[in-house]
Write a protein that holds these residues in place. Structure first.
Motif, short mmCIF file in Angstrom:
data_model
loop_
_atom_site.label_atom_id
_atom_site.label_comp_id
_atom_site.label_asym_id
_atom_site.label_seq_id
_atom_site.Cartn_x
_atom_site.Cartn_y
_atom_site.Cartn_z
N GLU A 112 41.29 41.27 40.20
CA GLU A 112 41.93 42.25 39.09
C GLU A 112 40.74 43.13 38.57
O GLU A 112 40.18 43.83 39.51
N THR B 244 42.68 39.40 33.13
CA THR B 244 43.58 38.50 32.30
C THR B 244 42.72 37.22 31.79
O THR B 244 41.64 36.73 32.47
N ARG B 245 43.23 36.33 30.69
CA ARG B 245 42.27 35.09 30.33
C ARG B 245 42.16 34.22 31.60
O ARG B 245 40.99 33.61 31.89
N LYS B 246 43.51 33.99 32.43
CA LYS B 246 43.20 33.13 33.48
C LYS B 246 42.16 33.51 34.37
O LYS B 246 41.49 32.71 34.89
#
Ligand code: NAI
Ligand code: MG
Length: 377
Positions: free
Chosen positions: A140, A185-187
């Protein structure tokens, strides 16, 4: 009976030479006895002849395999990609894509792991006491490919309506604006941080340095740093250091020996890992693992070096050490250790040196030197 299926993807140019050399070492260390190697097609040749640098049959082979060893591919700019495409596939709207980037996305290989270790006696070392590892988020951030030029009206409108600092861009014509997003993303953040801390614990590194820029890129870098502070609490033996990316670039030159594990987002990791690799010998030594939860692709970080094709000349150590990382990942620790030991001894002796190390040992000569160390051990 074979314990493993390993997908072997030599690719283009010197990818073939260096992968051959690494397989020779895997044969010598006794790994190949328990393995079925599945050779797959990847790279420029398959773009030219089939309009697809990563054919579906290769993806099928990868799905059957425990992991993959990849050499290198050639890629060229758009005009050349179009010009070299077989006439049967021209004007069909085919667009060249990087097969390695596609592999990372397809198999969710979210970790890009790059060890940068100085082997004693390597004439290319910046210092002899460097042993650091870069964990780069691989899926990402700024490399997600979510970007626009020109910017669609609806996108610009949404920005202006939702962010006070976007207003000043509203006076520009849409074709005079370009936007590339940096989405975390937090993930995504949590899993790369966790993987880095687990690795630091397993391999005895004392510090984990999160390399971001939260004072300026407050939301994305901020998220990463905050999550790091929470997660580190699960690892009492590890110390968390927080360093801004620009300062890190400087500290790496000034005192790289102080660092253990660096963890960072996609683009920062891309840059900082090249810098770190150069401190310990550069492209002939730089290797990486693209690692997900159930799949991994190990590779040297160099490309296909077209000017050395067919010369049996380049340094295979990056690929041999990539194979060593593969052995570690498969939990074949003893063989991994044997390979690394042999590489370290050959470098230390200094009798076999490829051209980048100032010698004239060939690719196969270097592989042979490493194999005979393994045989003696
Ligand atoms: P490159 O990494 O192929 O080579 C640059 C130079 O580095 C070579 O000319 C050589 O002097 C040196 N070098 C590279 N590998 C070496 C080794 N094992 N031992 C000793 N010296 C080595 O990068 P370049 O020239 O920018 O790109 C050539 C092609 O490779 C392009 O088509 C590019 O797109 C592709 N590429 C592919 C990558 C991959 O497959 N992961 C990564 C980088 C480039
Ligand atoms: Mg790079």
């Amino acid at each position: 009976m074979s314990n493993y299926k390993i997908c072997v993807l030599p690719g283009d140019g010197i990818g073939v030479d260096v992968v051959d050399a690494a397989i020779k070492v895997l044969d010598t260390v006794g790994f190949s006895n328990q393995v079925e190697y599945l050779y797959g097609d990847i790279g420029w040749e398959f773009w030219k002849t089939e309009g697809n640098p990563l054919p579906d049959r290769t993806i099928d082979l990868l799905k059957e395999s425990n992991c993959a060893l990849f050499g290198a591919i050639t890629s060229k700019p758009k005009e050349e990609a179009d010009a070299e495409l077989d006439p049967r596939f021209k004007n069909k709207g085919l667009i060249y894509f990087s097969p390695i980037v596609k592999l990372r996305q397809l198999f969710d290989l979210y970790i890009n792991l790059r060890p940068c270790k100085a082997y004693l006696g390597n004439p290319l070392n910046y210092r002899d006491d460097i042993d650091l590892v870069v964990f780069r988020e691989n899926t990402e951030g700024l490399y997600s490919g979510v970007e626009w030029h020109p910017v669609p009206e609806a996108v610009m409108k949404a920005f202006i309506e939702n962010h006070p600092r976007a207003k000043r861009f509203g006076d520009f014509a849409l074709e005079d604006l370009a936007i590339s997003t940096r989405i975390f993303t937090r993930k995504g953040v949590k899993r790369i941080l966790k993987a880095s801390m687990e690795y630091a614990n397993e391999f005895g590194y004392k510090t984990v340095t999160v390399v971001e820029k939260p004072n300026v890129i407050r939301e994305t870098s901020g998220l990463m740093v905050r999550e790091a502070r929470t997660l580190i609490k699960n690892y009492p033996s590890l110390e968390l250091w927080e360093t801004n990316i620009d300062a890190m670039a400087m500290w790496l030159i000034k005192n790289p020996q102080d660092y253990g594990l660096l963890v960072t987002s996609n683009m920062f990791g891309d840059i900082i890992s090249d810098e770190a690799a150069q401190l310990v010998g550069g492209l002939g030594f730089a290797r990486s693992g693209n690692i997900g939860d159930n799949m991994a692709v190990f590779e040297p970080t160099h490309g296909s070096a077209p000017k050395y094709v067919g010369q049996n000349k380049v340094n295979p150590i990056a690929t041999i050490l990539a194979a060593k990382m593969m052995l570690d990942w498969l939990n074949e620790k003893e063989m991994a250790q044997q390979v690394e030991q042999a590489v370290a001894e050959v470098i230390k002796e200094g009798n076999a040196r490829t051209y980048d190390m100032g010698g004239n040992t060939s690719t196969t000569g270097m592989a042979d030197a490493i194999c005979s160390r393994i045989e003696k051990s």
